[in-house]
Enzyme design. Structure first.
Site, PDB file in Angstrom:
ATOM      1  CG  LEU A   1      -1.744   1.257   1.475  1.00  0.00           C
ATOM      2  CD1 LEU A   1      -3.126   0.893   1.992  1.00  0.00           C
ATOM      3  CD2 LEU A   1      -1.054   2.180   2.473  1.00  0.00           C
TER       4      LEU A   1
ATOM      5  CD  GLU B   1      -0.609   1.184   8.735  1.00  0.00           C
ATOM      6  OE1 GLU B   1      -1.405   1.998   8.220  1.00  0.00           O
ATOM      7  OE2 GLU B   1       0.617   1.247   8.590  1.00  0.00           O
TER       8      GLU B   1
ATOM      9  CG  LEU C   1      21.380 -10.825  26.605  1.00  0.00           C
ATOM     10  CD1 LEU C   1      19.951 -10.600  27.105  1.00  0.00           C
ATOM     11  CD2 LEU C   1      21.334 -11.357  25.188  1.00  0.00           C
TER      12      LEU C   1
HETATM   13  C1  LIG Z   1      10.451   1.028   7.120  1.00  0.00           C
HETATM   14  C2  LIG Z   1       9.283   1.874   6.734  1.00  0.00           C
HETATM   15  C3  LIG Z   1       8.174   1.283   6.144  1.00  0.00           C
HETATM   16  C4  LIG Z   1       7.093   2.065   5.732  1.00  0.00           C
HETATM   17  N1  LIG Z   1       6.054   1.474   5.045  1.00  0.00           N
HETATM   18  C5  LIG Z   1       5.117   2.280   4.475  1.00  0.00           C
HETATM   19  C6  LIG Z   1       4.125   1.720   3.603  1.00  0.00           C
HETATM   20  O1  LIG Z   1       4.074   0.517   3.376  1.00  0.00           O
HETATM   21  N2  LIG Z   1       3.247   2.574   2.990  1.00  0.00           N
HETATM   22  C7  LIG Z   1       3.287   3.918   3.207  1.00  0.00           C
HETATM   23  O2  LIG Z   1       2.473   4.628   2.623  1.00  0.00           O
HETATM   24  N3  LIG Z   1       4.194   4.480   4.051  1.00  0.00           N
HETATM   25  C8  LIG Z   1       5.111   3.695   4.686  1.00  0.00           C
HETATM   26  N4  LIG Z   1       6.049   4.246   5.519  1.00  0.00           N
HETATM   27  C9  LIG Z   1       6.022   5.680   5.790  1.00  0.00           C
HETATM   28  C10 LIG Z   1       5.648   6.018   7.220  1.00  0.00           C
HETATM   29  O3  LIG Z   1       4.275   5.800   7.445  1.00  0.00           O
HETATM   30  C11 LIG Z   1       6.072   7.482   7.461  1.00  0.00           C
HETATM   31  O4  LIG Z   1       7.490   7.463   7.535  1.00  0.00           O
HETATM   32  C12 LIG Z   1       5.480   8.068   8.702  1.00  0.00           C
HETATM   33  O5  LIG Z   1       4.095   8.258   8.562  1.00  0.00           O
HETATM   34  C13 LIG Z   1       6.128   9.433   9.062  1.00  0.00           C
HETATM   35  O6  LIG Z   1       6.210  10.261   7.961  1.00  0.00           O
HETATM   36  P1  LIG Z   1       7.616  10.972   7.591  1.00  0.00           P
HETATM   37  O7  LIG Z   1       8.656   9.904   7.594  1.00  0.00           O
HETATM   38  O8  LIG Z   1       7.456  11.731   6.340  1.00  0.00           O
HETATM   39  O9  LIG Z   1       7.917  11.930   8.792  1.00  0.00           O
HETATM   40  P2  LIG Z   1       7.354  13.436   8.979  1.00  0.00           P
HETATM   41  O10 LIG Z   1       5.898  13.462   8.826  1.00  0.00           O
HETATM   42  O11 LIG Z   1       8.151  14.353   8.121  1.00  0.00           O
HETATM   43  O12 LIG Z   1       7.726  13.689  10.502  1.00  0.00           O
HETATM   44  C14 LIG Z   1       9.038  14.053  10.960  1.00  0.00           C
HETATM   45  C15 LIG Z   1       8.929  14.331  12.454  1.00  0.00           C
HETATM   46  O13 LIG Z   1       8.026  15.420  12.687  1.00  0.00           O
HETATM   47  C16 LIG Z   1       6.989  15.032  13.556  1.00  0.00           C
HETATM   48  N5  LIG Z   1       5.755  15.720  13.210  1.00  0.00           N
HETATM   49  C17 LIG Z   1       5.148  15.783  11.996  1.00  0.00           C
HETATM   50  N6  LIG Z   1       4.007  16.494  12.089  1.00  0.00           N
HETATM   51  C18 LIG Z   1       3.891  16.876  13.383  1.00  0.00           C
HETATM   52  C19 LIG Z   1       2.928  17.624  14.119  1.00  0.00           C
HETATM   53  N7  LIG Z   1       1.812  18.109  13.541  1.00  0.00           N
HETATM   54  N8  LIG Z   1       3.144  17.829  15.448  1.00  0.00           N
HETATM   55  C20 LIG Z   1       4.252  17.320  16.061  1.00  0.00           C
HETATM   56  N9  LIG Z   1       5.191  16.618  15.423  1.00  0.00           N
HETATM   57  C21 LIG Z   1       5.004  16.384  14.094  1.00  0.00           C
HETATM   58  C22 LIG Z   1       6.876  13.515  13.384  1.00  0.00           C
HETATM   59  O14 LIG Z   1       6.240  12.920  14.509  1.00  0.00           O
HETATM   60  C23 LIG Z   1       8.353  13.132  13.234  1.00  0.00           C
HETATM   61  O15 LIG Z   1       8.939  13.055  14.502  1.00  0.00           O
HETATM   62  C24 LIG Z   1       7.115   3.463   5.974  1.00  0.00           C
HETATM   63  C25 LIG Z   1       8.214   4.048   6.608  1.00  0.00           C
HETATM   64  C26 LIG Z   1       9.288   3.284   6.967  1.00  0.00           C
HETATM   65  C27 LIG Z   1      10.483   3.976   7.588  1.00  0.00           C
END
Ligand SMILES: Cc1cc2nc3c(=O)[nH]c(=O)nc-3n(C[C@H](O)[C@H](O)[C@H](O)COP(=O)(O)OP(=O)(O)OC[C@H]3O[C@@H](n4cnc5c(N)ncnc54)[C@H](O)[C@@H]3O)c2cc1C
Length: 383
Positions: A123, A242, A340
């Site tokens: 997805l 999820e 550990l």
């Molecule tokens: C290994 C892995 C697998 C994944 N698999 C999928 C998948 O299958 N499908 C998919 O669609 N996505 C997937 N993701 C994406 C994942 O859901 C996102 O990484 C996650 O939702 C966070 O988005 P971002 O990484 O862009 O961080 P950002 O949204 O840029 O956030 C960065 C930081 O800012 C903070 N932040 C953001 N907005 C706010 C706010 N309003 N108030 C306070 N703090 C805030 C966040 O908590 C975080 O600490 C995956 C990610 C990883 C790393």
């Protein structure tokens, strides 16, 4: 509130536990080191009928619910987070989404091959510039007769490098913001679809994560999932379950790390005694076991609510479950490494992998910060 498992659910747990210990655990180190998809385990999960857990039998599934989904996710997670994550991306994020939102023709076409494992699902919502703020996505879908033309990309997609069928979200009416998003079922063979980068990761290394690229990608209009411009509903419909399933995975990771630490603490002799005899170690073990029990309660309470269709109430419980269990998994795995000692930092023991895997639990599927915002919103708006 009943949290008793049925006889069938107990049998399911036993069979997944046996499979996980005998067949999944021996591969956990290798798939982590080599960052490879656990194709052997995926094939076996298909043979065991565990790829279409929530799908009715008429489409090739097991016709079970979210409690069963959590049992499987938890037991796989105890021995190998990556296998559980890659299975969850398929069975929940893709398959259950199609089961919930597709029309009969789409279900007939896509669910049987996904349930039998001849096609792998994923997805895609996240984009380079939209993560937590997912509805600000930019992937564009323009109608062209009986097709949509998609341009843009998705990143961090679990099973992206190996998947065949993806549920994806795109903007069909960008001027309408959240009301201009639509969901589609996209096959890897569609013209204009390609895979971009495969990411190297800290944890979840056996669950491949990649980029999907859409360059004038042609998607038949019949592959619209749900109604045009109602994609946000499709997207939101899956987030709570999820999060509950991610709770089960976190619970599994915590259990795996705790079991390893407990065994080690009883066997490791220092100052002439097993380290489990020291009260500072006992204090850690006590906190770990208590937090695991609480993780279990909140996760299966959420699963039971999802099974009862309590969608509205689930917003709060799913956020509690996701937030609590992921932060517990981080604490428990960190303490397991500590118990550990130097061995905990070595790859001979699984706890260092579990600690790396646990970190993603506080990020994927909505970060801890976003879960706290949801909880605050729910309690502040409660009447
Ligand atoms: C290994 C892995 C697998 C994944 N698999 C999928 C998948 O299958 N499908 C998919 O669609 N996505 C997937 N993701 C994406 C994942 O859901 C996102 O990484 C996650 O939702 C966070 O988005 P971002 O990484 O862009 O961080 P950002 O949204 O840029 O956030 C960065 C930081 O800012 C903070 N932040 C953001 N907005 C706010 C706010 N309003 N108030 C306070 N703090 C805030 C966040 O908590 C975080 O600490 C995956 C990610 C990883 C790393």
């Amino acid at each position: 509130m009943h949290l008793e498992f049925t006889e069938e659910q107990k049998m399911l747990r036993e069979s997944v536990k046996t499979f996980a210990e005998k067949e999944v655990a021996p591969l956990a180190y290798e798939i982590d080191r080599e960052e490879r998809f656990p194709s052997e385990s995926f094939k076996r999960l298909a043979e065991m009928g565990l790829l279409g857990v929530t799908v009715p039998a008429e489409y090739g599934g097991a016709g079970a619910g979210y409690t069963e989904m959590c049992i499987i996710g938890e037991e796989l997670g105890v021995v190998c987070c990556s296998t559980s994550a890659t299975w969850g991306a398929h069975a929940d994020l893709c398959v259950d989404n199609i089961r919930r939102n597709a029309n009969h023709a789409q279900k007939k076409k896509y669910l049987p091959p996904l349930c039998e494992g001849s096609r792998i699902g994923g997805l895609a919502m996240t984009e380079p510039s939209s993560g937590s703020d997912v509805l600000s996505m930019k992937l564009r879908a323009e109608r062209r007769g009986d097709s949509f033309r998609l341009n843009g990309s998705k990143i961090f997609i679990s099973n992206g490098p190996v998947g065949d069928i993806f549920v994806i979200y795109a903007k069909t009416a960008p001027e309408k913001g959240a009301h201009g998003v639509s969901a589609f079922i996209v096959e890897k063979e569609f013209p204009g679809f390609s895979r971009g980068k495969k990411f190297e990761k800290m944890g979840w290394r056996g669950s491949p994560t990649g980029e999907l690229v859409f360059a004038d990608c042609l998607v038949p209009a019949e592959n619209l999932l749900g109604e045009e411009n109602k994609g946000a509903d499709v997207l939101m419909s899956g987030l709570n379950t999820e999060r509950i399933l991610l709770g089960a995975l976190s619970l599994g990771i915590s259990r795996g790390a705790f079991e390893c630490a407990l065994k080690y603490a009883k066997e490791r002799i220092q100052f002439g005694k097993p380290i489990a005899a020291f009260q500072l170690i006992q204090s850690k073990l006590a906190d770990m076991s208590m937090e695991i029990e609480l993780s279990r309660l909140i996760t299966y309470r959420g699963a039971a609510m999802a099974d009862r269709g309590l969608t509205r109430e689930l917003n709060l419980i799913a956020a509690y479950a996701k937030l609590f269990t992921s932060e517990v998994a981080m604490r428990v795995t960190t303490e397991a490494v500590q118990i550990l000692g130097g061995y905990g930092y070595m790859k001979e023991f699984p706890v260092e992998r579990m600690m790396r895997d646990a970190k993603l639990q506080t990020i994927g599927g909505g970060t801890s910060e976003i879960q706290r915002l949801i909880i605050a919103r729910e309690i502040l708006s409660a009447k």
